[in-house]
Design an enzyme around this catalytic site. Structure first.
Site, PDB file in Angstrom:
ATOM      1  N   ILE A   1      43.146   2.786 -25.605  1.00  0.00           N
ATOM      2  CA  ILE A   1      43.128   3.995 -26.440  1.00  0.00           C
ATOM      3  C   ILE A   1      44.462   4.671 -26.168  1.00  0.00           C
ATOM      4  O   ILE A   1      44.649   5.294 -25.119  1.00  0.00           O
ATOM      5  CB  ILE A   1      41.944   4.906 -26.102  1.00  0.00           C
ATOM      6  CG1 ILE A   1      40.618   4.180 -26.357  1.00  0.00           C
ATOM      7  CG2 ILE A   1      42.006   6.200 -26.906  1.00  0.00           C
ATOM      8  CD1 ILE A   1      39.386   4.971 -25.933  1.00  0.00           C
TER       9      ILE A   1
ATOM     10  N   THR B   1      44.983  14.113 -27.909  1.00  0.00           N
ATOM     11  CA  THR B   1      46.101  13.967 -28.834  1.00  0.00           C
ATOM     12  C   THR B   1      45.855  14.715 -30.135  1.00  0.00           C
ATOM     13  O   THR B   1      46.801  15.097 -30.829  1.00  0.00           O
ATOM     14  CB  THR B   1      46.345  12.475 -29.106  1.00  0.00           C
ATOM     15  OG1 THR B   1      46.527  11.805 -27.856  1.00  0.00           O
ATOM     16  CG2 THR B   1      47.561  12.251 -29.978  1.00  0.00           C
TER      17      THR B   1
ATOM     18  N   TYR C   1      35.775   8.976 -19.910  1.00  0.00           N
ATOM     19  CA  TYR C   1      37.222   9.204 -19.893  1.00  0.00           C
ATOM     20  C   TYR C   1      37.599   9.605 -18.474  1.00  0.00           C
ATOM     21  O   TYR C   1      37.343  10.730 -18.037  1.00  0.00           O
ATOM     22  CB  TYR C   1      37.576  10.297 -20.894  1.00  0.00           C
ATOM     23  CG  TYR C   1      39.054  10.472 -21.168  1.00  0.00           C
ATOM     24  CD1 TYR C   1      40.028   9.669 -20.585  1.00  0.00           C
ATOM     25  CD2 TYR C   1      39.489  11.464 -22.049  1.00  0.00           C
ATOM     26  CE1 TYR C   1      41.370   9.839 -20.852  1.00  0.00           C
ATOM     27  CE2 TYR C   1      40.831  11.653 -22.340  1.00  0.00           C
ATOM     28  CZ  TYR C   1      41.770  10.835 -21.735  1.00  0.00           C
ATOM     29  OH  TYR C   1      43.099  11.016 -22.016  1.00  0.00           O
TER      30      TYR C   1
ATOM     31  N   LYS D   1      37.709   4.757 -20.602  1.00  0.00           N
ATOM     32  CA  LYS D   1      39.140   4.896 -20.843  1.00  0.00           C
ATOM     33  C   LYS D   1      39.759   5.211 -19.498  1.00  0.00           C
ATOM     34  O   LYS D   1      39.584   6.308 -18.950  1.00  0.00           O
ATOM     35  CB  LYS D   1      39.440   6.007 -21.860  1.00  0.00           C
ATOM     36  CG  LYS D   1      40.944   6.189 -22.100  1.00  0.00           C
ATOM     37  CD  LYS D   1      41.249   7.294 -23.093  1.00  0.00           C
ATOM     38  CE  LYS D   1      42.766   7.463 -23.239  1.00  0.00           C
ATOM     39  NZ  LYS D   1      43.117   8.547 -24.188  1.00  0.00           N
TER      40      LYS D   1
END
Length: 317
Positions: free
Chosen positions: A212, A51, A141, A169
């Site tokens: 998240i 992001t 992740y 995540k």
């Protein structure tokens, strides 16, 4: 024994604000970081995630982003997670060591090695090396649609047993049997954090510790409340808020992340420009308008929607 990371609650992966001429806007980033923690009720921040457009930032810009986010986290006693995305194990170790030296970083968010697709055995070896030599707690992740590689529950559990791996995540795009198996079998000290914004509510209902969530750049307090509601077993209000925020997330991700989010933040007057760096292109006005209408908090929705509409009209003019 695992390090204490306390990965519970909402972590906001901040956008990186730019000016119209694509320079870093540090003051705007500092305001976003402070607002997320002081007003939004976030547990912590994530710097240099997807992001944040981390792939387009220079080395100096990355250091500046980490400094700014670390200062906000210090001021609020909040943990900072920093994204370390690379398919070069040696380079990742170097970056982890540099981050560890600052003393400001609680953990690193590290994806399954993208593009290379080393297989599950190679992925386990990669994270084992990072855990042994990186000097920093790790959050895996797991996002197959970006990395090109899925991880089985058994591999995620094996990663969870590594002493420095404190969480995952989880952004596989589905809540299925594998997700339920993971939530039911994860090891102590290994937190499952949701990473698919639109389905965070059912994942929390199934036992995830937090999330998240890029969508939490807007309506931060409502995403924090959603997590709190599920933790308190307030199922009715949690379902209603979860469905509302799922609609928001769908609107924010209708174009590549974070283009719509930046458009909304700009329309709200929170960042100086909606600019993103190539290869991303700015989101369309229609996408921003729809998402902006859904981005106002429930308490101030009517006022904020009117204000955002006026801003967008002024921009169009």
């Amino acid at each position: 024994m695992k390090p204490e990371a306390n990965l519970t609650g909402l972590f906001v992966p901040l956008v990186t604000p730019f000016t119209d001429d694509l320079r870093l806007a540090p003051d705007a980033l500092a305001r976003l970081a402070d607002e997320a923690l002081s007003v939004g009720g976030a547990r912590g921040l994530v710097a240099l995630g997807t992001t944040a457009e981390a792939a387009t930032l220079t080395t100096e810009e990355k250091r500046a982003v980490v400094r700014i986010c670390a200062a906000a986290c210090r001021a609020h006693g909040a943990p900072l997670i920093v994204g370390v995305g690379t398919n070069d194990t040696a380079a990742a170790i170097t970056t982890l060591r540099e981050l560890a030296q600052s003393g400001d970083v609680a953990a690193a968010l590290v994806p399954t090695p993208p593009y290379t697709r080393p297989g599950e055995a190679g992925t386990l070896a990669h994270f084992t090396a990072l855990a042994e030599h990186g000097s920093l707690p790790l959050v895996v992740y797991d996002i197959p649609y970006r990395t090109g590689q899925a991880l089985s529950t058994s591999t995620l559990n094996a990663l969870g047993h590594l002493p420095e791996v404190v969480g995952v995540k989880y952004a596989t795009g589905a809540i299925d049997a594998a997700a339920m198996e993971l939530l039911g079998s994860s090891t102590p000290g290994f937190a499952v954090l949701g990473g698919d914004d639109a389905v965070i509510s059912p994942l929390l209902a199934s036992g995830a510790r937090g999330g998240i969530l890029a969508s939490a750049n807007v309506r931060t307090a409502d995403f924090a409340e959603l997590i709190s509601l599920w933790q308190r077993d307030a199922t009715g209000p949690a379902r209603r808020l979860g469905m509302e925020l799922a609609r928001l997330s769908a609107a924010l991700f209708v174009e590549p992340n974070p283009t719509v989010i930046k458009g909304v933040l700009h329309a709200q007057g929170r960042i100086p420009s909606p600019a993103v760096r190539l290869p991303l292109l700015a989101a369309s006005a229609d996408s921003v308008r729809l998402a902006a209408a859904l981005s106002a908090t429930r308490t101030h929705q009517a006022h904020q929607t009117h204000q955002t509409h006026q801003t967008l009209q002024g921009t169009a003019a």
